[in-house]
Design a protein around this motif. Structure first.
Motif, PDB file in Angstrom:
ATOM      1  N   CYS A 116       5.046  -2.570  10.021  1.00 53.74           N
ATOM      2  CA  CYS A 116       3.491  -2.852   8.058  1.00 53.74           C
ATOM      3  C   CYS A 116       2.917  -3.401   8.125  1.00 53.74           C
ATOM      4  O   CYS A 116       2.885  -4.915   9.159  1.00 53.74           O
ATOM      5  CB  CYS A 116       5.116  -2.813   7.025  1.00 53.74           C
ATOM      6  SG  CYS A 116       4.242  -3.700   5.553  1.00 53.74           S
ATOM      7  N   ARG A 117       1.466  -3.316   8.093  1.00 53.66           N
ATOM      8  CA  ARG A 117       0.645  -4.193   8.093  1.00 53.66           C
ATOM      9  C   ARG A 117       0.361  -4.878   6.388  1.00 53.66           C
ATOM     10  O   ARG A 117      -0.680  -5.593   6.738  1.00 53.66           O
ATOM     11  CB  ARG A 117      -0.744  -3.503   7.948  1.00 53.66           C
ATOM     12  CG  ARG A 117      -0.968  -2.548   9.437  1.00 53.66           C
ATOM     13  CD  ARG A 117      -2.090  -2.099   9.507  1.00 53.66           C
ATOM     14  NE  ARG A 117      -2.248  -1.354  10.523  1.00 53.66           N
ATOM     15  CZ  ARG A 117      -3.841  -0.944  11.376  1.00 53.66           C
ATOM     16  NH1 ARG A 117      -4.018  -1.696  10.504  1.00 53.66           N
ATOM     17  NH2 ARG A 117      -3.469  -0.992  12.770  1.00 53.66           N
ATOM     18  N   CYS A 118       1.286  -4.748   5.475  1.00 55.59           N
ATOM     19  CA  CYS A 118       1.139  -5.020   4.140  1.00 55.59           C
ATOM     20  C   CYS A 118       2.154  -6.395   3.724  1.00 55.59           C
ATOM     21  O   CYS A 118       1.994  -7.515   3.382  1.00 55.59           O
ATOM     22  CB  CYS A 118       0.959  -4.831   3.189  1.00 55.59           C
ATOM     23  SG  CYS A 118      -0.186  -3.145   2.923  1.00 55.59           S
TER      24      CYS A 118
ATOM     25  N   CYS B 131       0.926  -1.493   0.023  1.00 57.27           N
ATOM     26  CA  CYS B 131      -0.045  -0.186   0.142  1.00 57.27           C
ATOM     27  C   CYS B 131       0.744   0.634  -0.043  1.00 57.27           C
ATOM     28  O   CYS B 131       0.541   2.074  -0.601  1.00 57.27           O
ATOM     29  CB  CYS B 131      -1.245   0.187   1.189  1.00 57.27           C
ATOM     30  SG  CYS B 131      -0.036   0.642   2.777  1.00 57.27           S
TER      31      CYS B 131
ATOM     32  N   CYS C  39       3.723   2.600   4.977  1.00 59.15           N
ATOM     33  CA  CYS C  39       4.999   2.724   5.760  1.00 59.15           C
ATOM     34  C   CYS C  39       6.216   3.304   5.394  1.00 59.15           C
ATOM     35  O   CYS C  39       7.570   3.198   5.911  1.00 59.15           O
ATOM     36  CB  CYS C  39       4.730   1.734   5.955  1.00 59.15           C
ATOM     37  SG  CYS C  39       5.364   0.184   5.816  1.00 59.15           S
TER      38      CYS C  39
HETATM   39 FE1  FES Z   1       1.179  -0.806   3.144  1.00 57.10          FE
HETATM   40 FE2  FES Z   1       2.884  -1.606   4.748  1.00 57.10          FE
HETATM   41  S1  FES Z   1       3.365  -1.742   3.040  1.00 57.10           S
HETATM   42  S2  FES Z   1       1.613  -0.882   5.617  1.00 57.10           S
END
Ligand code: FES
Ligand code: FES
Length: 163
Positions: free
Chosen positions: A146-148, A110, A113
């Motif tokens: 990082c959530r992704c 996304c 971060c």
């Molecule tokens: Fe989405 Fe790290 S790439 S929060």
């Protein structure tokens, strides 16, 4: 007698005569300077989305520190240089080696971060003798969430950037 504070953002010198003691660097960058590459996540020093570099001359050497801009007061920056994600690209438009490594290793999804990670990674590259092992890199990036990505591509990017 000089009043106020003077510091650099990138190569631009700023003298602020009247800044509220609790004005944060994050708010000042985003709201007063329009530098929105530095992100606001938690706004309380936990997520690393707002990471910038604060460079100071200490003794006879420059010390580069990754700092959470959301808990850094502008009033404490006298004599420092602040570098943000906007300063990382070269004048010819080419990416910083850390940014290129993030692209090559798919370290961004996304992207929210990513500026913060890049700034922590740039500071890590400047640190003397940072070992390349996973634990040293994990420790260095521990302040960035990082959530992704699951972190593995980001660690690979850091390893590439250290070569
Ligand atoms: Fe989405 Fe790290 S790439 S929060
Ligand atoms: Fe989360 Fe600053 S916005 S640490």
């Amino acid at each position: 007698i000089r009043h106020g504070i003077r510091f650099y953002v990138g190569n631009e010198c700023h003298t602020l005569a009247d800044v509220a003691p609790t004005r944060t660097l994050l708010d000042w960058l985003r709201e007063d300077r329009g530098l929105t590459g530095t992100k606001e996540g938690c706004n309380e020093g936990d997520c690393g989305a707002c990471t910038v570099l604060v460079v100071r001359l200490e003794g006879d050497r420059l010390v580069w520190r990754a700092v959470n801009a959301c808990i850094q007061f502008v009033s404490m920056l006298d004599g420092a240089q602040v570098l943000t994600i906007e300063d990382m690209r070269a004048p010819d438009g080419s990416l910083h080696p850390v940014q290129q490594a993030m692209v090559d290793q798919h370290g961004s999804q996304c992207g929210f971060c990513t500026p913060g990670f890049v700034m922590s990674m740039v500071a890590g590259r400047k640190a003397d003798g940072l070992a390349q092992d996973e634990h040293a890199i994990d420790d260095m990036l521990a302040g960035n969430l990082c959530r992704c990505t699951g972190y593995a591509p980001i660690v690979r990017a850091m390893r590439q950037a250290m070569q």
